[in-house]
Motif scaffolding. Structure first.
Motif, PDB file in Angstrom:
ATOM      1  N   ARG A  26      -0.060  -3.699  -1.490  1.00  0.00           N
ATOM      2  CA  ARG A  26      -0.724  -4.108  -0.933  1.00  0.00           C
ATOM      3  C   ARG A  26      -2.232  -4.103  -1.220  1.00  0.00           C
ATOM      4  N   GLU A  29      -2.591  -6.880  -3.710  1.00  0.00           N
ATOM      5  CA  GLU A  29      -2.656  -7.940  -3.182  1.00  0.00           C
ATOM      6  C   GLU A  29      -4.202  -8.358  -2.673  1.00  0.00           C
ATOM      7  N   ILE A 170      -0.158 -10.605   3.323  1.00  0.00           N
ATOM      8  CA  ILE A 170      -0.859 -10.358   2.374  1.00  0.00           C
ATOM      9  C   ILE A 170      -1.804  -9.089   2.767  1.00  0.00           C
TER      10      ILE A 170
END
Length: 235
Positions: A26, A29, A170
């Motif tokens: 994460r 991202e 995302i």
């Protein structure tokens, strides 16, 4: 205080570092989304800002437009674009690019405007062409303010990019939205801490870069042989 302790425990829980929702994934991202959005905004704002700063044309329109962009609620714009193009990354990229354009645009044209006109006149006096003046004088001297605009835009994007998870799976925003849905406040606070740490890291990097792009003569804070310097650049 218990919430904070729970958030720290969540951050150091090994189970949160495996799988598709791993903290490391994460963070990457979120960082990738931030940097790509910064690139999109820079491609639009930097050439336009340089043109305005160099020619002095369109400054009023640019200031007004940038102010209008700043006043647009990001979540509202994100929702509007998402309703138009559907769920996915297009909406957050579009919304956050609009958010990032004003500070980059301001940094680009104010960097050119801040240059002493006597410096430009001296460059012309030693025979430098318009293109040489832009490349060898205006661009180097404007970089610190441009970097300041990029720095401001990056911090705005990295903080607001949590909203990307509103319409796309995302980034660190997933921890906030999932935690809110499940009443998992440790996850929400842990995700917020990660966003803060990432923002501080990027702030530090851009602060260093902003100092590095300052021309040596300017950084030294003392006058240099301007004529000799321009003669060397014009060769």
């Amino acid at each position: 205080m218990n919430f904070f302790a729970d958030a720290v425990a969540w951050l150091f829980d090994p189970t949160n570092y495996v799988g598709s929702n791993a903290i490391g994934s994460r963070v990457l991202e979120h960082l990738g989304f931030t940097l790509l959005t910064l690139v999109f905004a820079s491609v639009i704002a930097i050439p336009l800002g340089f043109f305005i700063g160099h020619t002095g044309r369109g400054r009023g329109l640019a200031v007004g437009t940038a102010g209008a962009f700043r006043s647009i609620p990001t979540l509202g714009l994100l929702t509007l674009v998402a309703l138009s193009v559907g769920i996915g990354l297009t909406a957050p990229y579009a919304a956050l690019t609009v958010l990032a354009i004003p500070p980059i645009l301001a940094g680009a044209y104010t960097g050119f405007e801040a240059i002493d006109r006597a410096t430009i006149d001296a460059a012309r006096a030693v025979g430098m062409s318009a293109g040489q003046i832009v490349r060898k004088v205006e661009l180097p001297l404007s970089l610190p303010l441009l970097m300041g605009g990029l720095r401001s835009a990056t911090l705005q994007i990295v903080a607001t990019a949590t909203l990307a998870a509103y319409v796309a799976d995302i980034g660190l925003g997933r921890f906030l939205f999932t935690g809110l849905k499940n009443l998992d406040y440790a996850q929400m606070l842990g995700g917020s801490i990660l966003v803060i740490l990432l923002a501080l890291l990027l702030e530090g990097i851009f602060a260093v870069l902003q100092k590095l792009v300052v021309p040596r003569g300017v950084a030294a804070g003392r006058p240099t042989d301007i004529w000799a310097g321009f003669t060397k650049l014009a060769r």
